[in-house]
Design a protein around this motif. Sequence first.
Motif, mmCIF file in Angstrom:
data_model
loop_
_atom_site.group_PDB
_atom_site.id
_atom_site.type_symbol
_atom_site.label_atom_id
_atom_site.label_comp_id
_atom_site.label_asym_id
_atom_site.label_seq_id
_atom_site.Cartn_x
_atom_site.Cartn_y
_atom_site.Cartn_z
ATOM 1 N N GLY A 88 10.825 6.139 6.978
ATOM 2 C CA GLY A 88 9.845 5.262 7.582
ATOM 3 C C GLY A 88 9.211 4.273 6.633
ATOM 4 O O GLY A 88 8.346 3.493 7.028
ATOM 5 N N GLU A 273 3.609 11.035 6.449
ATOM 6 C CA GLU A 273 3.107 10.364 7.648
ATOM 7 C C GLU A 273 4.111 9.348 8.169
ATOM 8 O O GLU A 273 4.390 9.293 9.374
ATOM 9 C CB GLU A 273 1.770 9.680 7.361
ATOM 10 C CG GLU A 273 1.170 9.017 8.596
ATOM 11 C CD GLU A 273 -0.185 8.384 8.330
ATOM 12 O OE1 GLU A 273 -0.723 7.724 9.238
ATOM 13 O OE2 GLU A 273 -0.693 8.541 7.203
ATOM 14 N N SER A 274 4.690 8.551 7.268
ATOM 15 C CA SER A 274 5.631 7.516 7.718
ATOM 16 C C SER A 274 6.901 8.131 8.287
ATOM 17 O O SER A 274 7.524 7.549 9.188
ATOM 18 C CB SER A 274 5.972 6.573 6.560
ATOM 19 O OG SER A 274 6.616 7.258 5.497
ATOM 20 N N VAL A 276 7.069 10.670 10.177
ATOM 21 C CA VAL A 276 6.778 11.064 11.555
ATOM 22 C C VAL A 276 6.506 9.852 12.441
ATOM 23 O O VAL A 276 7.037 9.747 13.550
ATOM 24 C CB VAL A 276 5.572 12.029 11.592
ATOM 25 C CG1 VAL A 276 5.181 12.343 13.037
ATOM 26 C CG2 VAL A 276 5.902 13.311 10.840
ATOM 27 N N VAL A 277 5.686 8.903 11.965
ATOM 28 C CA VAL A 277 5.252 7.797 12.822
ATOM 29 C C VAL A 277 5.975 6.486 12.527
ATOM 30 O O VAL A 277 5.929 5.562 13.325
ATOM 31 C CB VAL A 277 3.725 7.576 12.714
ATOM 32 C CG1 VAL A 277 2.979 8.831 13.098
ATOM 33 C CG2 VAL A 277 3.328 7.121 11.308
ATOM 34 N N HIS A 279 9.311 6.149 11.947
ATOM 35 C CA HIS A 279 10.678 6.116 12.471
ATOM 36 C C HIS A 279 10.623 6.532 13.935
ATOM 37 O O HIS A 279 10.264 7.676 14.245
ATOM 38 C CB HIS A 279 11.594 7.061 11.684
ATOM 39 C CG HIS A 279 13.051 6.797 11.909
ATOM 40 N ND1 HIS A 279 13.659 7.008 13.130
ATOM 41 C CD2 HIS A 279 14.018 6.322 11.082
ATOM 42 C CE1 HIS A 279 14.938 6.692 13.042
ATOM 43 N NE2 HIS A 279 15.184 6.270 11.812
ATOM 44 N N PRO A 280 10.977 5.639 14.861
ATOM 45 C CA PRO A 280 10.776 5.925 16.290
ATOM 46 C C PRO A 280 11.517 7.162 16.787
ATOM 47 O O PRO A 280 11.021 7.868 17.672
ATOM 48 C CB PRO A 280 11.280 4.657 16.978
ATOM 49 C CG PRO A 280 12.128 3.942 15.962
ATOM 50 C CD PRO A 280 11.558 4.293 14.634
ATOM 51 N N HIS A 282 12.124 9.970 15.117
ATOM 52 C CA HIS A 282 11.371 11.155 14.704
ATOM 53 C C HIS A 282 10.129 11.342 15.570
ATOM 54 O O HIS A 282 9.798 12.472 15.958
ATOM 55 C CB HIS A 282 10.955 11.036 13.234
ATOM 56 C CG HIS A 282 12.100 10.841 12.302
ATOM 57 N ND1 HIS A 282 11.950 10.386 11.013
ATOM 58 C CD2 HIS A 282 13.433 11.043 12.459
ATOM 59 C CE1 HIS A 282 13.121 10.305 10.427
ATOM 60 N NE2 HIS A 282 14.038 10.698 11.288
ATOM 61 N N THR A 283 9.446 10.248 15.857
ATOM 62 C CA THR A 283 8.242 10.331 16.688
ATOM 63 C C THR A 283 8.568 10.934 18.043
ATOM 64 O O THR A 283 7.862 11.839 18.521
ATOM 65 C CB THR A 283 7.626 8.924 16.879
ATOM 66 O OG1 THR A 283 7.386 8.343 15.591
ATOM 67 C CG2 THR A 283 6.321 9.011 17.646
ATOM 68 N N ASP A 284 9.637 10.462 18.659
ATOM 69 C CA ASP A 284 10.018 10.970 19.977
ATOM 70 C C ASP A 284 10.458 12.432 19.915
ATOM 71 O O ASP A 284 10.085 13.241 20.770
ATOM 72 C CB ASP A 284 11.150 10.118 20.557
ATOM 73 C CG ASP A 284 10.701 8.702 20.899
ATOM 74 O OD1 ASP A 284 9.480 8.466 20.990
ATOM 75 O OD2 ASP A 284 11.576 7.840 21.076
ATOM 76 N N LEU A 286 9.739 14.810 17.680
ATOM 77 C CA LEU A 286 8.691 15.772 17.342
ATOM 78 C C LEU A 286 7.711 15.992 18.493
ATOM 79 O O LEU A 286 6.908 16.925 18.455
ATOM 80 C CB LEU A 286 7.946 15.319 16.082
ATOM 81 C CG LEU A 286 8.774 15.427 14.796
ATOM 82 C CD1 LEU A 286 8.068 14.768 13.629
ATOM 83 C CD2 LEU A 286 9.098 16.885 14.480
ATOM 84 N N ALA A 287 7.789 15.148 19.516
ATOM 85 C CA ALA A 287 6.974 15.352 20.717
ATOM 86 C C ALA A 287 7.654 16.314 21.692
ATOM 87 O O ALA A 287 7.024 16.756 22.658
ATOM 88 C CB ALA A 287 6.715 14.017 21.415
#
Length: 294
Positions: A88, A273-274, A276-277, A279-280, A282-284, A286-287
């Motif tokens: 990220g 932090e980067s 997780v938030v 890289h799109p 990873h964000t999706d 981890l949800a």
Amino acid sequence: QFGTHSCRNGIAGFPTAAARHFERAAQGLSGEDRTDWLAENSFNLGQMRLHCGHYNEAIACFDTTLHSGGARAGHARPFLAWAWAMLGRVDLAAAIADATDPADLEGSFAIYAAQASVRAEIEHLRGGDPIAPLVRALQRMRELGAAPAFLGLVELQHARRDPALAHPLALAERVLELLRPPHPTPGNLVPALLAVAQAGARVGSARARVAALEGASMARRGRASTIDHRPATLCAFADVLQATDPHIAQGLRQVAVRWVRHALPHVPEAARESFVVGHPVHTDLLALPCGPQP
């Protein structure tokens, strides 16, 4: 012998085993022999670590290669840029890629193709034009006399990223046949199969499901090139298969979730932090719940 065995393990889809072989070989060396060996082979170990999501270790390996002053030093830079992009840190990845000397890449068309893919991904992540670096690379590689298989690696990226490209399915099918054995790096079949699956899905071809099932099976087992983000690839195959094979698609996404969660302890502290938030994918992922694998 250790180096050869390690590379074969990596290509066959056993990157963790490959990394262990490289480390065992280094333990048996000392003095100048160890220094020379590490300078040459940390590049290969870094690729295996990167493929496993062990970013701390991969970055350390690529840094070792970069500072070695050897022939591989310039080759490590695209992979170091890729690592930071996947973490990220797109700004840092772009700076590393921009510092790459094209003359360092022209001795290896595989590395040249990797650099083109890295630049395209960086542009994609920061909202730029991912097509331009691919077009430039193809033009230069043709001028240098690159073989069709190496040109194909860049053409696949073009086919996947450019919705205006004419006949993307035919292009992807042609490159896929170029990359099938006896081509020496069968891991590159995965992005080729993904390109066929995505292009086929857009036109309603039955080839989409066939290619997606073959490619997803390989990606799930870890058989892919280093410049290939495994969770993103698994999710892309899942998207193609969602309508026809929802159970398989769910399983692929669960493997991707586990890969990202496994990678988290191996992420540099400054990039937690980067990762997780920033890289799109990873964000999706981890949800999503990390339930039993189907």
